[in-house]
Design a protein around this motif. Structure first.
Motif, short mmCIF file in Angstrom:
data_model
loop_
_atom_site.label_atom_id
_atom_site.label_comp_id
_atom_site.label_asym_id
_atom_site.label_seq_id
_atom_site.Cartn_x
_atom_site.Cartn_y
_atom_site.Cartn_z
N HIS A 47 3.22 1.78 -3.24
CA HIS A 47 2.55 2.16 -4.47
C HIS A 47 1.79 3.47 -4.34
CE1 HIS A 47 2.99 -2.28 -5.57
NE2 HIS A 47 3.64 -1.61 -6.50
N TYR A 48 1.05 3.61 -3.25
CA TYR A 48 0.25 4.84 -3.12
C TYR A 48 1.15 6.07 -3.06
CZ TYR A 48 -3.28 8.10 -1.40
OH TYR A 48 -4.13 9.17 -1.26
N LEU A 56 0.83 -1.21 0.00
CA LEU A 56 0.00 0.00 0.00
C LEU A 56 0.86 1.26 0.00
CD1 LEU A 56 -2.76 1.51 0.47
CD2 LEU A 56 -2.22 1.37 2.91
N SER A 102 4.34 6.44 -3.94
CA SER A 102 5.17 6.70 -5.12
C SER A 102 4.35 7.38 -6.20
CB SER A 102 5.78 5.39 -5.63
OG SER A 102 4.84 4.67 -6.40
N SER A 103 3.09 6.97 -6.35
CA SER A 103 2.25 7.58 -7.36
C SER A 103 1.91 9.03 -6.98
CB SER A 103 0.97 6.77 -7.54
OG SER A 103 0.06 7.47 -8.37
N SER A 117 -2.27 2.76 -10.51
CA SER A 117 -1.37 3.29 -11.53
C SER A 117 0.07 2.90 -11.22
CB SER A 117 -1.50 4.81 -11.62
OG SER A 117 -0.77 5.45 -10.59
N SER A 118 0.40 2.91 -9.94
CA SER A 118 1.77 2.52 -9.57
C SER A 118 2.00 1.03 -9.80
CB SER A 118 2.03 2.87 -8.10
OG SER A 118 3.26 2.34 -7.68
N THR A 154 -4.75 -6.11 -0.25
CA THR A 154 -4.34 -4.75 0.12
C THR A 154 -5.41 -3.75 -0.31
OG1 THR A 154 -2.01 -5.34 -0.21
CG2 THR A 154 -2.58 -2.99 -0.19
N HIS A 213 -4.11 6.08 -7.49
CA HIS A 213 -2.67 6.05 -7.21
C HIS A 213 -2.14 4.63 -7.05
CE1 HIS A 213 -3.24 10.42 -5.94
NE2 HIS A 213 -2.37 10.44 -6.92
N TYR A 214 -2.85 3.83 -6.29
CA TYR A 214 -2.36 2.46 -6.05
C TYR A 214 -2.26 1.68 -7.36
CZ TYR A 214 -1.85 -2.18 -3.98
OH TYR A 214 -1.39 -3.42 -3.64
#
Lengths: 202, 202
Positions: free
Chosen positions: A191-192, A188, A194-195, B194-195, B156, B191-192
């Motif tokens: 990824h969240y 979580l 970094s985006s 796309s990453s 997740t 966001h999640y």
DNA sequence: CCCTGCTATTGAACACTGTTTATTTGTGTT
DNA sequence: AACACAAATAAACAGTGTTCAATAGCAGGG
């Protein structure tokens, strides 16, 4: 007998909170009663109503104590340099308390006020603290975002962390193979965040 | 009097479930009793124990019904082409049920089995369905990920969606300004996912 | 030293909870 | 009409949170 006066009212309050904590940790979130709590103190049930307005009030005091422990751990995690590392450490502390003191943690989040009674300010303050700390780190980690965006991000992120910890603790995601909750938190946050950061760069 | 036999056992079961549903929706998650349920049906409390093994069993049947409604909405969301759009629609349906039938939704996720009784298979099946649908869409949206990665992602993601909906419904994040939960779900998924997709491209 | 006043604590009651059981009552069959 | 069967009841049980008049013990004053 009456009036032994061995303990001050404040001492008795602390003892009652601790008695409830012990009971909850040993027997589970929904396996305690006013009579058991009073019994552990060596008093009769009615006496507790001179210390707290009712059982809800006593539970709220215990929950405040648990939230203090949670906040202490979260504050302790802010020592890293990298804000992303701080947020990860905070999420892991959140999970760690949920795992180590599952019943106390459950009590904080599963307790609902009876008769729609309002949650007192001194309680709300403690829950706000967490969100504020998350926002502080987001300000460092994603400086391009404005105030409003950060508020959304903080609530999204911490709602998500909470959901993952909750489903783990309540055993609600043991359907088809168990995944370590640490892995989910990592997934979580990686990824969240970094985006979010990438969007800020644009 | 006894044996009016106006209704079959199966009819009575359905009526009892509906009576509980009405009660929960009107009075809240923790404001019902066996006597109230029986009263709504025009029967005595003891009679319910010929239909269900106990109150927990009755609650479980109502929750299964709620989960069926939830799954129906989620399945309905799979008609979009874009898998990301499907996942978004699924999350929004999840939220929508939580908002429209808050008490029933809360009952599903706040109910804990007494005396550590195991959750029956026919109930677990219904909770698994949701995760499977999420995994299906992830397979389309992030084809580069392997089986294990998708399992982590599905749990997740859905743990996060659940956490956001839960905190909204329980009013636990009304600290300092309210953010629309739809905004949070959008933020999370955008966001999640796309990453995750970007990582797959590498 | 006794007595009075104060208050911490009690104990019993209240209305409620889920659950079990023997008993009654209604229905369909012989 | 008598019987058997089962549906539904009524009453009890042990537990719950909460209230409140009565009581028991200590502190201070005479």
């Amino acid at each position: 007998m009456a009036r032994r006066n061995q303990h001050s009212k404040e001492e008795l309050r602390a003892m009652a909170i601790q008695a409830l904590a012990d009971l909850v940790e040993r027997e589970g979130v929904d396996n305690f009663s006013v009579r058991q709590i009073a019994g552990k103190l060596g008093y009769t049930p009615g006496m507790l109503y001179h210390l707290f307005v009712n059982l809800d009030d006593l539970i709220l005091h215990l929950n405040a104590q648990t939230l203090d422990a949670l906040n202490a751990r979260i504050d302790q995690a802010t020592h890293h340099d990298d804000p992303v590392a701080v947020l990860k450490a905070m999420a892991f502390e959140y999970l760690r308390l949920a795992q180590q003191h599952t019943a106390l943690w459950q009590l904080v989040f599963s307790h609902r006020m009876a008769n729609q009674a309002p949650v007192p300010d001194w309680y709300i303050d403690r829950t706000r603290h967490m969100f504020e700390q998350v926002e502080v780190q987001l300000k460092r980690g994603v400086p391009a975002a404005d105030e409003k965006q950060r508020q959304v991000m903080a609530r999204t992120l911490w709602g998500s962390v909470h959901g993952i910890c909750l489903l783990h603790v309540e055993n609600k995601l043991n359907v088809a193979g168990d995944i370590a909750p640490e892995m989910m938190l990592e997934s979580l946050l990686d990824h969240y965040l970094s985006s979010c950061a990438r969007e800020g760069e644009k």
